[in-house]
Motif scaffolding. Structure first.
Motif, mmCIF file in Angstrom:
data_model
loop_
_atom_site.group_PDB
_atom_site.id
_atom_site.type_symbol
_atom_site.label_atom_id
_atom_site.label_comp_id
_atom_site.label_asym_id
_atom_site.label_seq_id
_atom_site.Cartn_x
_atom_site.Cartn_y
_atom_site.Cartn_z
ATOM 1 N N VAL A 286 23.056 -28.712 27.684
ATOM 2 C CA VAL A 286 22.165 -27.613 28.049
ATOM 3 C C VAL A 286 22.908 -26.284 28.099
ATOM 4 O O VAL A 286 22.409 -25.264 27.589
ATOM 5 C CB VAL A 286 21.487 -27.895 29.414
ATOM 6 N N LEU A 287 24.084 -26.254 28.689
ATOM 7 C CA LEU A 287 24.771 -24.985 28.901
ATOM 8 C C LEU A 287 25.931 -24.736 27.941
ATOM 9 O O LEU A 287 26.442 -23.613 27.874
ATOM 10 C CB LEU A 287 25.315 -24.932 30.342
ATOM 11 N N GLY A 288 26.351 -25.764 27.238
ATOM 12 C CA GLY A 288 27.467 -25.589 26.302
ATOM 13 C C GLY A 288 27.303 -24.418 25.348
ATOM 14 O O GLY A 288 28.259 -23.656 25.128
ATOM 15 N N PRO A 289 26.101 -24.206 24.768
ATOM 16 C CA PRO A 289 25.926 -23.087 23.830
ATOM 17 C C PRO A 289 26.172 -21.710 24.440
ATOM 18 O O PRO A 289 26.361 -20.732 23.701
ATOM 19 C CB PRO A 289 24.457 -23.237 23.405
ATOM 20 N N LEU A 290 26.179 -21.603 25.783
ATOM 21 C CA LEU A 290 26.417 -20.294 26.401
ATOM 22 C C LEU A 290 27.816 -19.767 26.083
ATOM 23 O O LEU A 290 28.073 -18.563 26.193
ATOM 24 C CB LEU A 290 26.250 -20.386 27.922
ATOM 25 N N GLN A 291 28.723 -20.650 25.692
ATOM 26 C CA GLN A 291 30.085 -20.232 25.380
ATOM 27 C C GLN A 291 30.134 -19.380 24.112
ATOM 28 O O GLN A 291 31.147 -18.726 23.844
ATOM 29 C CB GLN A 291 30.995 -21.453 25.231
ATOM 30 N N HIS A 292 29.043 -19.386 23.341
ATOM 31 C CA HIS A 292 28.997 -18.577 22.108
ATOM 32 C C HIS A 292 28.590 -17.146 22.403
ATOM 33 O O HIS A 292 28.578 -16.306 21.491
ATOM 34 C CB HIS A 292 28.027 -19.198 21.107
ATOM 35 N N SER A 293 28.270 -16.844 23.639
ATOM 36 C CA SER A 293 27.922 -15.473 24.010
ATOM 37 C C SER A 293 29.166 -14.603 23.982
ATOM 38 O O SER A 293 30.257 -15.045 24.360
ATOM 39 C CB SER A 293 27.290 -15.452 25.408
ATOM 40 N N ARG A 294 29.007 -13.360 23.566
ATOM 41 C CA ARG A 294 30.161 -12.454 23.506
ATOM 42 C C ARG A 294 30.761 -12.197 24.893
ATOM 43 O O ARG A 294 31.967 -12.007 25.027
ATOM 44 C CB ARG A 294 29.740 -11.111 22.875
ATOM 45 N N SER A 295 29.919 -12.190 25.915
ATOM 46 C CA SER A 295 30.401 -11.953 27.276
ATOM 47 C C SER A 295 30.903 -13.224 27.951
ATOM 48 O O SER A 295 31.416 -13.187 29.080
ATOM 49 C CB SER A 295 29.284 -11.336 28.127
ATOM 50 N N GLY A 296 30.752 -14.359 27.269
ATOM 51 C CA GLY A 296 31.210 -15.619 27.827
ATOM 52 C C GLY A 296 30.123 -16.312 28.641
ATOM 53 O O GLY A 296 29.096 -15.707 29.006
ATOM 54 N N ALA A 297 30.359 -17.586 28.947
ATOM 55 C CA ALA A 297 29.350 -18.374 29.654
ATOM 56 C C ALA A 297 29.241 -17.991 31.126
ATOM 57 O O ALA A 297 28.174 -18.122 31.734
ATOM 58 C CB ALA A 297 29.681 -19.865 29.527
ATOM 59 N N GLU A 298 30.332 -17.491 31.722
ATOM 60 C CA GLU A 298 30.350 -17.257 33.165
ATOM 61 C C GLU A 298 29.302 -16.233 33.602
ATOM 62 O O GLU A 298 28.622 -16.411 34.609
ATOM 63 C CB GLU A 298 31.743 -16.788 33.594
#
Length: 407
Positions: A320-332
């Motif tokens: 569910v949340l793994g794809p957030l790591q592809h955000s430029r600002s990061g998953a955090e």
């Protein structure tokens, strides 16, 4: 030790009598008056009489024997004051019956005898108290070791229930009843856990009684075991947490503590189960960085469910949340926004206030989450998955830590 001479005792017919007879009378009289075992005098009175008559100082082995009597007094439950009173009482009773005192008209003889007696008395009392204190320290260390072992076994849930019930009796615990366990953990490194436990014990005993109550320390935390209330158990648990936190705040100069009361369960295993609930509540509260100073295990049950099946929660976070790591600002950043949004009751304006950003920023980030993951907070089924995944990520400390490869 016995006197190897005949002593003339005042009040007798004037003939010689065995030396031990009058000393036995003195010893018996002193022991009766002080309500202490006469055996604790040992060879002290013959030693004192020798000093008064001959001026002889006691040998080292004689003082060692008195030291051992001090240890014996402690082992028999006679206090140091009681043992000293016995020796003082025996001393003045012996002094009154000494021939050199009762019949001598020579002041110098009386003075010399008094000096010799007082010197022996001083030596004897010193080693007597030393032996008593030494034995008490050893007894305390032994009792502390037994207590620590009992607490460890109780909180672990020792398999030998019958033996555990027997061991609990000296501590006033009836393991047939239900008990709560509450843990208090310092949030500041310089907190004195032992001092806090002593203060908490006084308050807990005063509030809940001295039966079925146990206060100890374990793993740098204060452990409190109290009986469950017969009615309104939830209120009793909340009361326990509030009482402990208030007392800790009062006695520890403003240092911060977090208190976690577990629910009440019956039996010996119930204590271990309540302890485990409280322990997990503290761990979860730290992982989630909860602001609450009193956290109740029952309020964190859903987090415990998530944490119990690590394999499933790792899969959920990864998918569910793994794809957030592809955000430029990061998953955090996106993860923090999701958590604030859920904590604010799904109100974007409140989430923005907590994050110190604009409402537009919050709505943009939520839209970005939906774009990256395919899960939207506006759809109930997908919102639940997102919320569960966010909680799981906090428990796993992701993304600060990588997800376990083989949980």
């Amino acid at each position: 030790m016995t006197l190897n001479r005949q002593l003339e005792v005042p009040g007798s017919s004037g003939g010689p009598v065995a030396g031990d007879d009058w000393l036995t009378t003195v010893a018996t009289s002193a022991a009766s008056a002080c309500q202490a075992p006469v055996e604790l005098l040992g060879g002290y009175l013959p030693m004192l009489a020798d000093a008064a008559i001959d001026g002889r100082r006691p040998d080292s082995w004689e003082l060692d024997a008195v030291r051992e009597l001090g240890r014996r007094a402690a082992a028999q439950g006679v206090g140091a004051r009681g043992a000293v009173d016995l020796y003082l009482s025996a001393s003045w009773r012996l002094w009154r019956q000494l021939p050199v005192v009762a019949r001598s008209s020579d002041p110098e003889k009386v003075r010399s005898a008094a000096e010799a007696v007082l010197r022996v008395l001083d030596d004897a009392i010193g080693v007597l108290v030393d032996g008593h204190q030494s034995e008490r320290r050893q007894m305390i260390r032994h009792e502390e070791a037994l207590r620590a072992e009992f607490v460890d076994d109780l909180l672990r849930g020792d398999a030998d229930v019958a033996r555990m019930v027997e061991r609990a009796e000296p501590f006033g615990l009836d393991l047939g009843k239900s008990h709560h366990v509450a843990l208090a953990a310092p949030r500041d490194a310089d907190a004195n856990v032992e001092r806090a436990a002593t203060a908490v014990e006084r308050v807990v005993v005063g509030r809940f009684g001295d039966r079925d109550v146990l206060v100890a320390t374990k793993d740098g935390r204060v452990v409190v075991v109290v009986p469950a209330a017969t009615a309104a158990p939830t209120a009793r648990t909340e009361d326990l947490g509030s009482v402990l936190h208030a007392e800790l705040g009062r006695i520890d100069d403003g240092r911060r503590w977090r208190v976690a009361p577990g629910r009440a369960f019956p039996g010996a295993y119930g204590v271990a189960r309540s302890y485990e609930e409280a322990r997990e509540a503290l761990v979860i509260a730290d992982r989630l960085d909860l602001g609450a100073e009193v956290v109740h295990a029952r309020d964190l049950l859903v987090h415990r469910v998530l944490g119990r099946d690590q394999s499933a929660i790792v899969d959920l976070v990864h998918e569910v949340l793994g794809p957030l790591q592809h955000s430029r600002s990061g998953a955090e950043v996106l993860l923090e926004t999701l958590l604030a949004y859920f904590d604010a009751g799904d109100v974007a304006t409140e989430a923005a206030r907590r994050l110190h950003v604009s409402v537009r920023t919050v709505t943009y980030r939520l839209a970005r989450v939906s774009q990256l993951t395919g899960y939207s907070v506006s759809r109930p089924d997908q919102r639940f998955s997102l919320h569960a995944a966010v909680l799981g990520a906090r428990l796993l400390e992701w993304p600060a830590r990588p997800l376990p490869v083989d949980p």
